[in-house]
Design an enzyme around this catalytic site. Structure first.
Site, PDB file in Angstrom:
ATOM      1  N   LYS A   1       1.475   4.182   7.139  1.00  0.00           N
ATOM      2  CA  LYS A   1       0.629   4.946   6.210  1.00  0.00           C
ATOM      3  C   LYS A   1       1.073   6.404   6.210  1.00  0.00           C
ATOM      4  CE  LYS A   1      -2.486   1.679   5.418  1.00  0.00           C
ATOM      5  NZ  LYS A   1      -1.988   0.691   4.567  1.00  0.00           N
TER       6      LYS A   1
ATOM      7  N   SER B   1       0.803  -1.226   0.000  1.00  0.00           N
ATOM      8  CA  SER B   1       0.000   0.000   0.000  1.00  0.00           C
ATOM      9  C   SER B   1       0.835   1.275   0.000  1.00  0.00           C
ATOM     10  CB  SER B   1      -0.951   0.001   1.207  1.00  0.00           C
ATOM     11  OG  SER B   1      -0.242   0.355   2.378  1.00  0.00           O
TER      12      SER B   1
END
Lengths: 415, 143
Positions: free
Chosen positions: B100, B63
């Protein structure tokens, strides 16, 4: 002013650093060989998990309660301890590391608001290490230690307690038992209680002249310290140990002389490493082997060797330990434990030799220096007599990864 | 107290051995290389600003490709750096460690890969920022 910073349930807190899923859950840590429970976090204590209980006895109960158990991970604990101490070094011109999870800070001449300063330390260690700590401030080490205890027990204080204004604390001291004072053990507590000294307040205001006749000089110092007068040095180095022991239970029972010799060779190696670290020399080595106390056929024996020259040579120590074991060994017993002790330890300098003693040879000293250099970070070179397949090595079945000291053990982060 | 230490440090510095040069002493023209003697570059010094609060970790997943973080990369995480919007962070969310991009304006954690959805941060969540990813390291020889 002196501060004592003490990590909250250090071992179990370390286990939660890289496991956020375990924060707030009951965690326990087991001793060598996973035998006894040696650390419990607050949640485990709240469930009533007993201290020092043999693990196997209550394992199924603990599993049902959702208690997470870990084997001791000394590699990880010592790195985290090192990080905590490194950071604390920034908070005082002088620090004294008291144990793996406790550190005194010397703050004489600092005009801080100590409560704020304490909270700053608490926040910093949580942010940088994820280590919860309590901070206690007092005029003496004994008071700093006591302040830390109060900070740990009182939720209201939020982890920081300053006994700066000593008089204001009398009401609290009246409620706390003398056993909470640094250096007052179980036996001394009993004797003090017999003299109607029950609370810390009682001890603080005790008549020292009267007590001294019946008790030792250290107690008088403790009373002085409780009143804010320093008697204990802020020594930066703990005193060198007079004896060094390395002993451990085997992962499984062993029966042969050869394996016992391997085990004591390893213990001799470890003990000598410790000895060299404190620049000591040993005059005598003891070694022992024994079966489990609960075995059908119990046997235990020990022996010792006097060295003609006080030394710290691993090779000679291994020779001695093996000789003792050879003498003690009896076949057909299930041996469960072995160990080596170095007794009659003296300082390398200044060394006083008797007329009949010659100093350790230069060659042996050089060899030991090279050995220690090679093994500084990892055990790379060992005497072959320690064996290669160590069946008797420590059992650490539930050990967490060495997150910060081994590249193969890094924490994994989901991306 | 501090002044004492400074003085002590200065004295110790004075006692340190001078760097020894491999060049022999000669009466002729000195080697021009001598003036440039320096320490070899130490990668630790480059990527670790705060040793006591810096940790390494292994990235797992895809991701964060848009930020150049691939599966298996080594992450350098500093807990002492303040996490600002737009920084690559490690967060503990509901017991799991996630890497993230922090977006404080929209109160969410963003992936750097369009195939992965944003993760909103709300009050009920067990959420804590664990540190800032200051560097990432990838091995290009496949081992």
């Amino acid at each position: 002013m002196i501060a004592l910073v003490d990590c909250n349930t250090f071992y179990s807190s370390v286990e939660a650093i890289f496991r956020p899923d375990l924060r707030g859950k009951p965690i326990i840590v087991l001793s060598n060989n996973d035998s006894a429970i040696v650390a419990r976090n607050r949640e485990a204590k709240a469930l009533g998990v007993p201290d020092l209980e043999p693990y196997f006895k209550i394992k199924s109960q603990l599993d049902r309660l959702g208690v997470v158990a870990f084997s001791s991970n000394y590699e990880l604990y010592s790195d985290i301890s090192h990080r905590v101490m490194e950071i604390l070094g920034e908070y005082a011109p002088e620090v004294s590391i008291y144990s793996i999870d406790e550190c005194f800070l010397m703050l004489d001449g600092c005009s801080y608001n100590f409560e704020n300063y304490g909270h700053e330390i608490v926040d910093r260690l949580w942010r940088d290490v994820r280590m919860p700590v309590c901070v206690g401030f007092g005029q003496t080490k004994t008071l700093a230690k006591l302040a830390n205890h109060i900070a740990k027990k009182s939720k209201k204080l939020d982890g920081v307690c300053s006994l700066e204004n000593l008089k204001a604390w009398d009401a609290v001291f009246k409620k706390l038992p003398v056993s909470k004072v640094w250096g007052v053990g179980r036996r001394l507590t009993q004797r003090l209680n017999e003299m109607d000294i029950v609370s810390i307040y009682d001890l603080k205001n005790a008549n020292t002249a009267k007590l001294q006749k019946r008790l030792n000089i250290n107690l008088e110092r403790t009373i002085e310290e409780l009143n804010g007068n320093r008697c204990f040095d802020f020594e930066s180095q703990p005193e060198a140990k007079q004896q060094i022991y390395s002993t451990r239970s085997f992962g499984e029972k062993i029966f042969t002389l050869e394996e016992l010799e391997q085990a004591v060779s390893m213990h001799a190696t470890l003990a000598m490493e410790k000895l060299r670290k404190q620049s000591g020399l040993a005059r005598r080595l003891t070694a022992f082997i024994s079966t489990s106390r609960f075995a059908d056929q119990t046997y235990s024996n020990s022996g010792s060797v006097q060295f003609s020259v006080p030394h710290n040579d691993t090779g000679l120590a291994i020779q001695a330990a093996k000789a003792v074991v050879k003498r003690c060994f009896k076949p057909r017993y299930a041996y469960a434990r072995a160990g080596v002790g170095l007794i009659d330890v003296v300082d390398e300098n200044p060394l006083q030799l008797s007329v009949f003693e010659a100093p350790q040879s230069e060659k042996s000293k050089q060899l030991m220096a090279v050995l220690d250099q090679l093994n500084k970070h990892e055990q790379q070179v060992t005497y072959a007599s320690s064996g290669i397949h160590q069946r008797w090595a420590m059992r650490r079945a539930m050990k967490s990864p060495s997150y910060t000291t081994r590249i193969s053990d890094l924490p994994v982060i989901k991306c | 107290m501090r002044l004492d230490r400074l003085v002590r440090c200065a004295e110790e510095l004075g006692q340190q051995p001078l760097p020894s040069f491999l060049e022999g002493v000669s009466a002729g023209f000195p080697s021009p290389a001598e003036a440039y003697q320096e320490e070899r570059i130490d990668l630790n010094e480059v990527v670790i600003k705060h040793p006591s609060s810096t940790y390494f970790a292994r990235a797992s997943g895809h991701s964060m490709r848009g930020c150049g973080i691939y599966d298996g990369d080594l992450l350098v995480i500093d807990r002492s750096v303040e996490a600002k919007s737009g920084f690559v962070i490690v967060a503990a969310m509901n017991g799991e460690l996630l890497c993230k991009v922090l977006d404080t304006d929209n109160r969410c954690l963003k992936a750097a890969n369009p195939r992965y959805p944003d993760i909103p941060i709300n009050e009920e969540m067990d959420f804590l920022i664990e540190g800032v990813v200051t560097h990432s390291l990838r091995c290009h020889t496949g081992t």
